[in-house]
Structure formats: structure tokens, C-alpha cells
Design an enzyme around this catalytic site. Structure first.
Site, PDB file in Angstrom:
ATOM      1  N   PHE A 235      -6.533   7.970   0.921  1.00 29.82           N
ATOM      2  CA  PHE A 235      -7.837   8.271   0.315  1.00 29.82           C
ATOM      3  C   PHE A 235      -8.925   7.779   1.259  1.00 29.82           C
ATOM      4  O   PHE A 235      -8.684   6.888   2.083  1.00 29.82           O
ATOM      5  CB  PHE A 235      -7.979   7.575  -1.050  1.00 29.82           C
TER       6      PHE A 235
ATOM      7  N   GLY B  66      -4.228  -1.816  -1.080  1.00 34.17           N
ATOM      8  CA  GLY B  66      -3.299  -1.524  -2.169  1.00 34.17           C
ATOM      9  C   GLY B  66      -3.018  -0.040  -2.273  1.00 34.17           C
ATOM     10  O   GLY B  66      -3.642   0.770  -1.584  1.00 34.17           O
TER      11      GLY B  66
ATOM     12  N   GLU C 267      -5.714  -7.141  10.253  1.00 29.80           N
ATOM     13  CA  GLU C 267      -4.631  -8.113  10.468  1.00 29.80           C
ATOM     14  C   GLU C 267      -3.563  -7.496  11.384  1.00 29.80           C
ATOM     15  O   GLU C 267      -2.891  -8.207  12.126  1.00 29.80           O
ATOM     16  CB  GLU C 267      -4.034  -8.574   9.130  1.00 29.80           C
TER      17      GLU C 267
ATOM     18  N   GLY D  58      -2.265   3.818  -4.294  1.00 30.75           N
ATOM     19  CA  GLY D  58      -2.816   4.655  -5.354  1.00 30.75           C
ATOM     20  C   GLY D  58      -4.256   5.090  -5.142  1.00 30.75           C
ATOM     21  O   GLY D  58      -4.870   4.847  -4.105  1.00 30.75           O
TER      22      GLY D  58
ATOM     23  N   CYS E 114      -9.332  -1.601   3.322  1.00 29.23           N
ATOM     24  CA  CYS E 114      -8.585  -0.416   2.875  1.00 29.23           C
ATOM     25  C   CYS E 114      -8.979  -0.012   1.445  1.00 29.23           C
ATOM     26  O   CYS E 114     -10.054   0.518   1.248  1.00 29.23           O
ATOM     27  CB  CYS E 114      -7.091  -0.646   3.038  1.00 29.23           C
TER      28      CYS E 114
ATOM     29  N   GLN F 186     -12.752   1.157  -0.245  1.00 28.73           N
ATOM     30  CA  GLN F 186     -13.043   2.269  -1.160  1.00 28.73           C
ATOM     31  C   GLN F 186     -13.698   1.777  -2.447  1.00 28.73           C
ATOM     32  O   GLN F 186     -14.603   2.413  -2.984  1.00 28.73           O
ATOM     33  CB  GLN F 186     -11.740   3.027  -1.453  1.00 28.73           C
TER      34      GLN F 186
ATOM     35  N   SER G 172       0.821  -1.214   0.000  1.00 27.69           N
ATOM     36  CA  SER G 172       0.000   0.000   0.000  1.00 27.69           C
ATOM     37  C   SER G 172       0.857   1.268   0.000  1.00 27.69           C
ATOM     38  O   SER G 172       0.365   2.348  -0.309  1.00 27.69           O
ATOM     39  CB  SER G 172      -0.939   0.025   1.207  1.00 27.69           C
TER      40      SER G 172
ATOM     41  N   HIS H  20      -6.802  -1.747   9.013  1.00 30.82           N
ATOM     42  CA  HIS H  20      -6.166  -3.052   8.773  1.00 30.82           C
ATOM     43  C   HIS H  20      -6.346  -3.993   9.959  1.00 30.82           C
ATOM     44  O   HIS H  20      -5.555  -3.966  10.902  1.00 30.82           O
ATOM     45  CB  HIS H  20      -4.670  -2.859   8.489  1.00 30.82           C
TER      46      HIS H  20
END
Length: 367
Positions: free
Chosen positions: A303, A230, A346, A232, A258, A262, A52, A344
Site C-alpha cells: 500500500f 505491519g 533498519e 494489511g 512503513c 501510511q 509485515s 525500512h
């Protein structure tokens, strides 16, 4: 900010013209990316290898980074994904008998350009005020005007599709092939420990390339779908939004984390936006609106999903809220077995308050 007197000088230049001087660490060279900061005190190696962070230069808020060395197994992917590192005390010496290597040697092997001896408190205060922006670190070009020319060539993170760059090229399998829980994973930069959390709960997992079609995902005969984290901007990822819409239409259990959160929002006509400076750290308080309990969470995102659009949606229910800024941290789709969180669960590194979400996903599949 006075120039450092050591022979291996390095310079950090921000897009707004701010200059910090420090010393070179890791590989000698030049690197560019969007600047961001992480407030976590441990787990630096997991952070550096988190896909990420691809495209970003990371300020480590913690004063000492590298003090427990690096270990081959403490990774979230097969290589360092950050574009560069900024630290106050990046340590070459380490004390942990289980460590394989020093941070300096690791950065040299992984071609990571870093800058040490920076006043990271001042730098983070600047980013919190001015917002995320592009930057350049160099230990070879020490002319600020030349650095400005190089920095001008770097594209903005807004509108940048990076998930397909870090995704697996070939599909692969994890877990017990005889399991009755089969999960198709769309890999937009998935962390190894997310996959471990699924496998530990008995799932047999097939990890697919970011651009795999719904038909390809279906060939595995999954009874659940996982949409990964991920790097971007999610907005240009029309190919992924289309696949998420098809999964929702098929009424199969879906869990997103994450970037996956989105994309689930975008698939329900909820727009995303670029945050002022993002959330990155291990101690963000989030309230579960279903149970009324709070969780300390691990976060890494620049984002978010538009709060007003979520609240106005007839199809989406808010399940989790950030207690620092009331940003949307979790949603579920009404009448569908689909949910997602912005943080997250995990949590590698971080607290395991939120790992129950993996149990919820497995329960949804078994139901």
C-alpha cells in the site's frame, strides 16, 4: 508449464486461473494468501519472519534460497509470518558452519508450505504485468478445480486489518530503564531490529499492543512515540489513526515506518491506496529531498500514500521520493516534530544507508 515428474508434486494456482507445477518443499499441505515477490539476494530468514508479510505468499526472486541454512538469531519475530514460499531452487543442503538447521527442517518446524522448481522469472513477470492477487499452493490437493473452489474462499487483501493479529498481546520493555530517552512503541507488527536500532541509541522502549489507547501510551511518560510497520490495509485502522492524531495534538516527537508512515498520512487526511504489485526488496533508490542525497533502501509494502493528496496538503512536506516510480517515500508534518518513511531504515536485510533516521528521531527527542 509441464507437470513435474517427482513423487511429491505441488501446484500453485493464481486467482486469474494461471497454474504452475512444481515440487513440494517444507510442510506437506495447502496454504493461501496474496502473492508478492521479493528481489533481495540475501536475508531470506529475516524476510520470512517479518510480520509485515503476514497473509502473503512470497516468491523469492533469487535463484537459490536456503543455501546458507537458518540460524536461531536471524529473525525479526518469534515465528515465520509468510503464509507460503515459492522458489526456483529451495535448498535443503546448506554451507554455513554457524547455521543451526536446514531450510527444509525449519519450514517443517514452522508449518510452512512451499513449492520448489517453479519458473520464478516467468511468475514474477506475470505478477508485474497482472498485479498482486490471491493464490493457493498445495502438495495434497492436486485437482485444479478443487483448488479453485478453495481459493474462492480467500478474502482480498484490500480492506483487511491484520496489524492487530500480529501485535504483541502484552506490553514489554527493552533497553536501559534509567535512560532519559523514553519511547512508546505502537506495535502493528514491529521488526526486532527496529527496536534494536532504538535501544542501541540509548532509548528505553515500551512496546504496546496495536489497540493501546493514547492514555495507555502516556502512562509510560514517553518523550517520543514510534509507529511501527505491519501487514494489511491501513484504511480500516481507524483506532490507530485516532491515536496518531492524539500524539500529533500533544506535539510529541513521532517517527513512523512503513505502515506507520501510511497511518501518519491518514491522520493528516491523506488517503492510501493498494499498489499494483508493491515494493519488496533491498535495492530501491530513494532521494532525500532535504539533503539532495540518494539512498539504497530496503522495502516491503503493498500500500502507499496518494501522491496528489500529499502534494496538495498544506500541513505535510514531502521529504523522500522513490526514484523508480516517484512514489512518496517520506513526509514530515509542518510545525510538528513528526516524520515518517515508507521504507525500512533498519534494513535487515539490506544496506544501512538510511539508519541516520533513527539518529534524527533521537535528536528530535533530545531537542
Amino acid at each position: 508449464m509441464s507437470a513435474s515428474s517427482t513423487k511429491n508434486q505441488a501446484i500453485l494456482l493464481l486467482q486469474d486461473g494461471t497454474v504452475f507445477y512444481g515440487t513440494a518443499f517444507g510442510k506437506m499441505g495447502t496454504t493461501t494468501g496474496e502473492i508478492c515477490f521479493n528481489t533481495g539476494m540475501t536475508g531470506y530468514q529475516e524476510v520470512f519472519t517479518d510480520p509485515s508479510y503476514y497473509g502473503q505468499i512470497l516468491i523469492m526472486n533469487n535463484v537459490h534460497v536456503g543455501n546458507y541454512g537458518v540460524k536461531e538469531t536471524d529473525v525479526e519475530s518469534d515465528s515465520v509470518k509468510v503464509k507460503g514460499v515459492i522458489g526456483r531452487n529451495l535448498e535443503e543442503q546448506y554451507s554455513r558452519f554457524m547455521a543451526d538447521n536446514s531450510l527444509q527442517q525449519y519450514f517443517e518446524q514452522q508449518n510452512v508450505v512451499a513449492i520448489d522448481d517453479v519458473d520464478t522469472r516467468a511468475l514474477v513477470a506475470h505478477i508485474r504485468t497482472q498485479g498482486a492477487m490471491n493464490c493457493i499452493i498445495s502438495s495434497e490437493i492436486l485437482d485444479v478445480e478443487k483448488l479453485k473452489a478453495e481459493l474462492a474462499k480467500v478474502p482480498s487483501m484490500a480492506g483487511l486489518e491484520l496489524a492487530s493479529v500480529v501485535s504483541t498481546k502484552e506490553p514489554y520493555y527493552l533497553g536501559n530503564p534509567d535512560s532519559d530517552v523514553r519511547v512508546s512503541v505502537l506495535d502493528f507488527g514491529v521488526k526486532k531490529n527496529i527496536l534494536n536500532c532504538l535501544v542501541e541509541r540509548g532509548a528505553y522502549v515500551k512496546v504496546h499492543n496495536a489497540k493501546a489507547s493514547f492514555e495507555e501510551l502516556e502512562q509510560f511518560k514517553p518523550n517520543g512515540y514510534f509507529i511501527s510497520n505491519g501487514p494489511g490495509d491501513p484504511e480500516p485502522m481507524e483506532y490507530a489513526v485516532k491515536t496518531v492524531k492524539q500524539i500529533l495534538a500533544a506535539n510529541k516527537p513521532l517517527f513512523g515506518i512503513c505502515l506507520g508512515h501510511q497511518l501518519l498520512a491518514l491522520a493528516n487526511d491523506i488517503p492510501t491506496f493498494k499498489m499494483h504489485h508493491g515494493h519488496r526488496g533491498l535495492n530501491h533508490p530513494v532521494k532525500n529531498l532535504i539533503t539532495g542525497k540518494s539512498e539504497i533502501t530496503t522495502q516491503n509494502h503493498g500500500f502507499g500514500v496518494q501522491p496528489d493528496a500529499v502534494k496538495a496538503s498544506k500541513d505535510v512536506e514531502i521529504t523522500h521520493l522513490n526514484l523508480n516510480d516517484e512514489s512518496i517515500e517520506g513526509i514530515r508534518i509542518k510545525g510538528k516534530p513528526a516524520f515518517s518513511v515508507q521504507y525500512h531504515p533498519e534494513a535487515t536485510p539490506g544496506p544501512h544507508d538510511s539508519r541516520y533516521l533513527f539518529d534524527d528521531f533521537i535528536a528530535l527527542i533530545k531537542k
